[in-house]
Scaffold this motif. Structure first.
Motif, short mmCIF file in Angstrom:
data_model
loop_
_atom_site.label_atom_id
_atom_site.label_comp_id
_atom_site.label_asym_id
_atom_site.label_seq_id
_atom_site.Cartn_x
_atom_site.Cartn_y
_atom_site.Cartn_z
N UNK A 43 0.84 -1.21 0.00
CA UNK A 43 0.00 0.00 0.00
C UNK A 43 0.87 1.26 0.00
N UNK A 44 1.92 1.24 0.77
CA UNK A 44 2.84 2.40 0.84
C UNK A 44 3.51 2.62 -0.50
N UNK A 45 3.89 1.56 -1.18
CA UNK A 45 4.50 1.68 -2.50
C UNK A 45 3.53 2.30 -3.50
N UNK A 46 2.27 1.91 -3.42
CA UNK A 46 1.24 2.51 -4.29
C UNK A 46 1.15 4.01 -4.02
N UNK A 47 1.12 4.39 -2.75
CA UNK A 47 1.03 5.81 -2.39
C UNK A 47 2.25 6.59 -2.88
N UNK A 48 3.43 6.00 -2.77
CA UNK A 48 4.64 6.66 -3.29
C UNK A 48 4.54 6.84 -4.80
N UNK A 49 4.05 5.84 -5.48
CA UNK A 49 3.90 5.94 -6.93
C UNK A 49 2.89 7.02 -7.31
N UNK A 50 1.77 7.08 -6.60
CA UNK A 50 0.77 8.11 -6.85
C UNK A 50 1.35 9.50 -6.66
N UNK A 51 2.21 9.65 -5.66
CA UNK A 51 2.79 10.96 -5.36
C UNK A 51 3.89 11.40 -6.29
N UNK A 52 4.31 10.54 -7.18
CA UNK A 52 5.44 10.89 -8.06
C UNK A 52 5.01 11.45 -9.42
N UNK A 53 3.73 11.73 -9.59
CA UNK A 53 3.24 12.17 -10.91
C UNK A 53 3.91 13.45 -11.40
N UNK A 54 4.38 14.30 -10.50
CA UNK A 54 4.98 15.57 -10.91
C UNK A 54 6.50 15.52 -10.94
N UNK A 55 7.07 14.33 -10.76
CA UNK A 55 8.53 14.20 -10.78
C UNK A 55 9.08 14.57 -12.16
N UNK A 56 10.19 15.29 -12.20
CA UNK A 56 10.74 15.67 -13.50
C UNK A 56 11.29 14.45 -14.23
N UNK A 57 11.30 14.57 -15.55
CA UNK A 57 11.89 13.54 -16.40
C UNK A 57 13.27 14.00 -16.82
N UNK A 58 14.27 13.19 -16.53
CA UNK A 58 15.65 13.53 -16.88
C UNK A 58 16.07 12.69 -18.06
#
Length: 60
Positions: A43-58
């Protein structure tokens, strides 16, 4: 693709895993890279993934 066309599926095989799927075409977009012993860790991994939508693409 609209966010409303996405869903997380959580399932148990050798441990708890998740995948993010399109509800429009059923294709897997993203999935866990490991199996979790505890469902809460999955569940925590899902939440981390949900929160990464605005992470920059390098680009490298």
């Amino acid at each position: 693709m609209s966010i409303t066309n996405l869903k997380y599926e959580k399932y148990k095989t050798d441990g708890w895993r998740w995948r993010l799927k399109s509800t429009a075409n059923g294709k897997i977009i993203s999935m866990s890279s490991e199996a979790y012993v505890a469902e809460a860790d999955c569940d925590r991994s899902i939440e981390l993934n949900k929160g990464s939508y605005a992470a920059p693409v390098e680009r490298k």
